[in-house]
Write an enzyme that holds these catalytic residues in place. Structure first.
Site, PDB file in Angstrom:
ATOM      1  CG  ASP A  45       8.427  -1.209 -33.026  1.00  0.00           C
ATOM      2  OD1 ASP A  45       8.930  -0.097 -32.754  1.00  0.00           O
ATOM      3  OD2 ASP A  45       8.504  -1.933 -34.212  1.00  0.00           O
TER       4      ASP A  45
ATOM      5  CG  ASP B 247      10.900   3.537 -33.103  1.00  0.00           C
ATOM      6  OD1 ASP B 247      11.942   3.231 -33.317  1.00  0.00           O
ATOM      7  OD2 ASP B 247       9.960   3.879 -33.772  1.00  0.00           O
ATOM      8  CD  GLU B 248      12.760  -2.240 -34.220  1.00  0.00           C
ATOM      9  OE1 GLU B 248      12.449  -3.364 -34.574  1.00  0.00           O
ATOM     10  OE2 GLU B 248      12.891  -1.201 -35.018  1.00  0.00           O
TER      11      GLU B 248
END
Length: 462
Positions: free
Chosen positions: A11, A105-106
């Site tokens: 993350d 983003d993860e």
């Protein structure tokens, strides 16, 4: 479940805000808030410096301004976010073909499927854990080298525990949960730590005296099924024990994005129902944008007082991620449903997903600014309208954070605009110190919008 913690969850830390800080030397170490800047805007991401003041994602932007008035308030630059997301995802795919992106983003990664899979399979649990730690640290170092951004990584034997570990690692950390310790790690956590337990489920559990994950495990299968229903109760019980055998699914292509809320008291007032639909539409849009998607069909879900559930949908002329369009469509759909007896649950979703385009963002922002100038809300800055002959071209508008280039001064970014002027700070991600600030007329012919620069300078060949 696995004996080696070979599933990792990555993350990125405050991703949108971190990209802005990396792009703009003058903002490094300072509070940065990214989101919609209009009177009805909401926070998309806040830097850790801004979070110290209580600012968080999904907060109304007006409230964020009150809590942290000295922050830099910027519109989103999805071109830059997507470019850096692609770098991070490519680094993940070097470690394994099984990468499951959850948003820009993860992502989850199954290291057993990658080049180090045979070594992990042959290792003892202790040796495997050490190898996973080394691989995760190398990954975090590579991300810093390629982008200058930091990431938090959790490693465990399951997706559930890897996600829990990455939350514990934030910011800029690495946490490994040993296989076999899942139940003891989860026990002291609040029930909301488990995925799938939202406010309504939390309240139902709290009324039964269940506030921690240990309480859920002790309650047992039968009690949780009685409280939450067979499917949900069984799932919650398994998670409370740390059981999770879900595989990492590569290149997961979601077919829809949706959000819903269950209300403690049935909603009977039509205006209140419509306001809740507006809030749900805004949340749905945030999820769409986080995934870099837009959608063509808007779906409204209504569960009435008698537990009957109705859905209505409308297909638009093209894909969109504009909150006004999605909210207006959901409102129209709500007018087709009889809500006189009260509403227990509302949901807004979007299907027929398509790739997101940056141009949609600026078109939407321009409409927001125009709507506020027409009296729909009050912005922080006045935007000067074109005067004179209606046939004259409209005055150009500039958005805080927008990338620009000036014919004489080179690349920079917009700090703000209003009353016919635009202020630009001339600096790049590679500047050694904060750049100089200059002000121009909004229609200065030497100033043009430009694309985002990479956070690291391109390699020089030869």
């Amino acid at each position: 479940m696995r004996s080696v913690p070979s599933i990792i969850h990555l993350d990125m830390d405050a991703f949108f805000a971190a990209v802005e800080q990396a792009s703009k030397p003058s903002l490094r170490g300072k509070p940065v808030i990214v989101g919609g800047l209009g009177g009805r805007g909401v926070v998309s991401t806040a830097s850790y410096e801004a979070r110290k003041f209580g600012v968080h994602s999904a907060m109304p932007m007006a409230q964020a301004r009150r809590l942290c008035p000295n922050a830099a308030f910027l519109t989103g630059r999805f071109e830059a976010y997507r470019a850096n997301s692609e770098i991070v995802m490519s680094l993940l795919r070097e470690r394994s073909p099984l990468v499951e992106p959850l948003s820009l983003d993860e992502a989850f990664v199954d290291l057993e499927a990658g080049p180090y899979g045979p070594a992990l399979a042959a290792a003892t649990p202790a040796e495997g854990a050490q190898l996973v730690l080394a691989l995760a640290e190398d990954l975090r170092a590579d991300i810093v080298e390629r982008t200058g951004l930091t990431a938090s990584v959790g490693a465990a034997a399951s997706k559930l525990m890897a996600k829990i570990a990455s939350e514990q690692a934030k910011p800029d950390g690495l946490v490994l949960i040993e296989p076999g310790s899942e139940k003891s790690v989860l026990a002291p956590m609040p029930v909301r730590a488990l995925p799938g337990i939202g406010p309504a489920t939390e309240q139902a559990l709290r009324r039964a005296g269940l506030t921690s994950v240990a309480d859920l495990a002790e309650a047992g299968f039968e009690d949780l099924v009685g409280l939450l229903g067979k499917a949900h109760g069984a799932g919650v019980f398994q998670m409370a024990l740390g059981w999770d055998e879900r595989p990492v699914v590569p290149d997961r292509d979601a077919k829809s994005v949706s959000v819903e809320d269950t209300f403690e008291v049935d909603l009977a007032d039509r205006d209140r129902i419509l306001r809740e639909i507006d809030h749900l539409a805004a949340r749905c849009v945030r999820r769409l944008r986080a995934a870099g998607r837009s959608g063509r069909t808007v779906v409204l879900k209504v569960r009435r007082f008698d537990f009957s559930t109705l859905t209505r949908s409308e297909t638009l002329g093209g894909p969109t991620d504009e909150p006004e369009v999605i909210a207006a469509t959901a409102r129209r759909l709500a007018m087709q449903v009889d809500t006189t007896g009260g509403v227990r649950l509302l949901g807004v979703g979007v299907t027929q997903l398509a790739d997101y385009t940056q141009e949609d963002l600026f078109a939407q922002l321009e409409r927001e600014e125009k709507g506020e100038a027409d009296g729909e809300g009050e912005g922080e800055e006045e935007i000067e309208e074109a005067e004179g002959d209606p046939g004259e071209p409209a005055v150009r508008r500039w958005w805080p954070g927008q990338d620009v280039t000036h014919r004489e001064f080179g690349p920079g970014w917009v700090q703000g605009s209003g009353v016919g002027r635009v202020t630009v700070r001339f600096e790049t991600p590679y500047s050694e110190r904060p750049g100089r600030v200059r002000t121009f007329a909004v229609d200065d012919e030497g100033l043009v919008a430009s694309g985002a620069l990479p956070l690291r300078p391109p390699a020089v060949e030869g």
